[in-house]
Design a protein around this motif. Structure first.
Motif, PDB file in Angstrom:
ATOM      1  N   PHE A  79       2.051  11.253  -6.265  1.00 13.62           N
ATOM      2  CA  PHE A  79       2.936  10.224  -5.732  1.00 13.62           C
ATOM      3  C   PHE A  79       2.559   8.901  -6.382  1.00 13.62           C
ATOM      4  O   PHE A  79       1.376   8.573  -6.502  1.00 13.62           O
ATOM      5  CB  PHE A  79       2.780  10.131  -4.209  1.00 13.62           C
ATOM      6  N   TYR A  80       3.561   8.140  -6.825  1.00 15.21           N
ATOM      7  CA  TYR A  80       3.304   6.840  -7.459  1.00 15.21           C
ATOM      8  C   TYR A  80       3.939   5.729  -6.634  1.00 15.21           C
ATOM      9  O   TYR A  80       5.089   5.846  -6.195  1.00 15.21           O
ATOM     10  CB  TYR A  80       3.837   6.823  -8.897  1.00 15.21           C
ATOM     11  N   HIS A  81       3.186   4.669  -6.438  1.00 17.06           N
ATOM     12  CA  HIS A  81       3.656   3.536  -5.643  1.00 17.06           C
ATOM     13  C   HIS A  81       3.968   2.357  -6.554  1.00 17.06           C
ATOM     14  O   HIS A  81       3.090   1.866  -7.269  1.00 17.06           O
ATOM     15  CB  HIS A  81       2.587   3.129  -4.628  1.00 17.06           C
ATOM     16  N   GLU A  82       5.237   1.933  -6.549  1.00 19.93           N
ATOM     17  CA  GLU A  82       5.690   0.806  -7.343  1.00 19.93           C
ATOM     18  C   GLU A  82       5.221   0.956  -8.791  1.00 19.93           C
ATOM     19  O   GLU A  82       5.435   1.977  -9.411  1.00 19.93           O
ATOM     20  CB  GLU A  82       5.224  -0.509  -6.699  1.00 19.93           C
ATOM     21  N   ASP A  83       4.522  -0.044  -9.325  1.00 23.80           N
ATOM     22  CA  ASP A  83       4.085   0.029 -10.721  1.00 23.80           C
ATOM     23  C   ASP A  83       2.600   0.354 -10.847  1.00 23.80           C
ATOM     24  O   ASP A  83       1.988   0.106 -11.880  1.00 23.80           O
ATOM     25  CB  ASP A  83       4.389  -1.297 -11.432  1.00 23.80           C
ATOM     26  N   PHE A  84       2.000   0.909  -9.779  1.00 25.37           N
ATOM     27  CA  PHE A  84       0.577   1.241  -9.817  1.00 25.37           C
ATOM     28  C   PHE A  84       0.366   2.464 -10.688  1.00 25.37           C
ATOM     29  O   PHE A  84       1.029   3.487 -10.515  1.00 25.37           O
ATOM     30  CB  PHE A  84       0.042   1.479  -8.406  1.00 25.37           C
ATOM     31  N   TYR A  85      -0.588   2.397 -11.622  1.00 25.45           N
ATOM     32  CA  TYR A  85      -0.716   3.404 -12.673  1.00 25.45           C
ATOM     33  C   TYR A  85      -1.245   4.745 -12.180  1.00 25.45           C
ATOM     34  O   TYR A  85      -0.807   5.804 -12.637  1.00 25.45           O
ATOM     35  CB  TYR A  85      -1.619   2.881 -13.797  1.00 25.45           C
ATOM     36  N   ALA A  86      -2.197   4.738 -11.271  1.00 27.17           N
ATOM     37  CA  ALA A  86      -2.878   5.978 -10.878  1.00 27.17           C
ATOM     38  C   ALA A  86      -2.085   6.729  -9.809  1.00 27.17           C
ATOM     39  O   ALA A  86      -1.393   6.128  -8.984  1.00 27.17           O
ATOM     40  CB  ALA A  86      -4.289   5.662 -10.366  1.00 27.17           C
ATOM     41  N   PRO A  87      -2.205   8.056  -9.785  1.00 26.95           N
ATOM     42  CA  PRO A  87      -1.448   8.872  -8.824  1.00 26.95           C
ATOM     43  C   PRO A  87      -2.138   8.965  -7.457  1.00 26.95           C
ATOM     44  O   PRO A  87      -3.356   9.105  -7.363  1.00 26.95           O
ATOM     45  CB  PRO A  87      -1.405  10.241  -9.492  1.00 26.95           C
ATOM     46  N   PHE A  88      -1.325   8.901  -6.412  1.00 22.81           N
ATOM     47  CA  PHE A  88      -1.773   9.177  -5.045  1.00 22.81           C
ATOM     48  C   PHE A  88      -1.493  10.642  -4.717  1.00 22.81           C
ATOM     49  O   PHE A  88      -0.774  11.328  -5.440  1.00 22.81           O
ATOM     50  CB  PHE A  88      -1.031   8.287  -4.046  1.00 22.81           C
ATOM     51  N   VAL A  89      -2.051  11.116  -3.590  1.00 22.16           N
ATOM     52  CA  VAL A  89      -1.815  12.474  -3.112  1.00 22.16           C
ATOM     53  C   VAL A  89      -0.846  12.410  -1.934  1.00 22.16           C
ATOM     54  O   VAL A  89      -1.165  11.818  -0.899  1.00 22.16           O
ATOM     55  CB  VAL A  89      -3.131  13.155  -2.674  1.00 22.16           C
ATOM     56  N   VAL A  90       0.329  12.984  -2.091  1.00 25.59           N
ATOM     57  CA  VAL A  90       1.342  12.949  -1.038  1.00 25.59           C
ATOM     58  C   VAL A  90       0.793  13.468   0.283  1.00 25.59           C
ATOM     59  O   VAL A  90       1.035  12.904   1.356  1.00 25.59           O
ATOM     60  CB  VAL A  90       2.585  13.770  -1.457  1.00 25.59           C
ATOM     61  N   GLU A  91       0.035  14.575   0.230  1.00 27.59           N
ATOM     62  CA  GLU A  91      -0.403  15.252   1.449  1.00 27.59           C
ATOM     63  C   GLU A  91      -1.495  14.496   2.209  1.00 27.59           C
ATOM     64  O   GLU A  91      -1.809  14.851   3.350  1.00 27.59           O
ATOM     65  CB  GLU A  91      -0.904  16.655   1.107  1.00 27.59           C
TER      66      GLU A  91
END
Length: 224
Positions: free
Chosen positions: A139-151
């Motif tokens: 999951f990506y938030h706005e223009d933040f480069y690194a990926p988040f974990v949806v779960e």
């Protein structure tokens, strides 16, 4: 069983119980233990630890996800978190991506995903994304480069600030500034406290054991 003389203040019956039941290790005895036994023992005796996944992406676009049990609070004003990285004697994809891009995420592990999260500790080749390998979602938030974990229920986006070499064992303390904090509004209490028990939060003790913490009590600000 090892016995030693030491000062004790208290009931003699309690002292006798400790002397009979407790195993005592000196530094030299710890260092003489088999390496895997020593690693399990020393990782476990510090107790329950936060269970998190750190998400990164290389400049070439390869994503990486790795489980960490060493995330620590550094400060709230401004908001900083740190984590301990083992000696950089082999490839450390998380570290290399952070140093390349300056960004990473910390994602809280829940009991629902703890098995998938632990699978990220396997040594996958650089070109293989742990997200895909274990079945978790980027999951990506706005223009933040690194990926988040949806779960994950608590997602934190950080920018790299500094690292400190811990000379006694060549590990590194990596410190990041919180740029984005994402969590359910219903879990945030009036005083800013977070009801982790409502978020299916998991904890780690040792290298391989996962637990579901239980809230015991909440106390006010203590004065003498």
């Amino acid at each position: 069983m090892t016995f030693r003389l030491f000062w004790f203040v208290g009931n003699l019956n309690t002292f006798a119980q400790i002397a009979v039941m407790d195993k005592m290790f000196s530094f030299d005895e710890i260092m003489g233990l088999p390496s895997r036994f020593r690693a399990n023992l020393i990782n476990k005796v510090s107790g329950y630890k936060p269970a998190n996944l750190i998400g990164t992406k290389s400049k070439s676009g390869h994503t990486n996800l790795a489980v960490f049990n060493s995330v620590v609070h550094i400060g709230a004003n401004p908001p900083y978190l740190g984590f301990i990285l083992r000696p950089i004697t082999v490839e450390r994809h998380t570290y290399e991506n952070i140093k390349e891009t300056g960004f990473y995420t910390i994602n809280q592990i829940t009991t629902a995903i703890h098995k998938k999260a632990h699978q990220t500790s396997a040594k996958y080749e650089r070109g293989i994304s742990e997200f895909d390998a274990v079945g978790l979602t980027e999951f990506y938030h706005e223009d933040f480069y690194a990926p988040f974990v949806v779960e994950s229920h608590i997602k934190i986006g950080l920018s790299f600030q500094e690292e400190q070499l811990i000379k006694c064992n060549n590990t590194h303390l990596v410190i990041g500034k919180i740029e984005h904090l994402i969590l359910p509004e219903t879990a945030i209490l009036e005083d800013g406290d977070v009801a982790l028990e409502e978020l299916d939060t998991a904890a780690i003790a040792g290298l391989y054991n996962y637990y579901k913490p239980e809230h015991l009590a909440k106390y006010g600000y203590i004065k003498p």
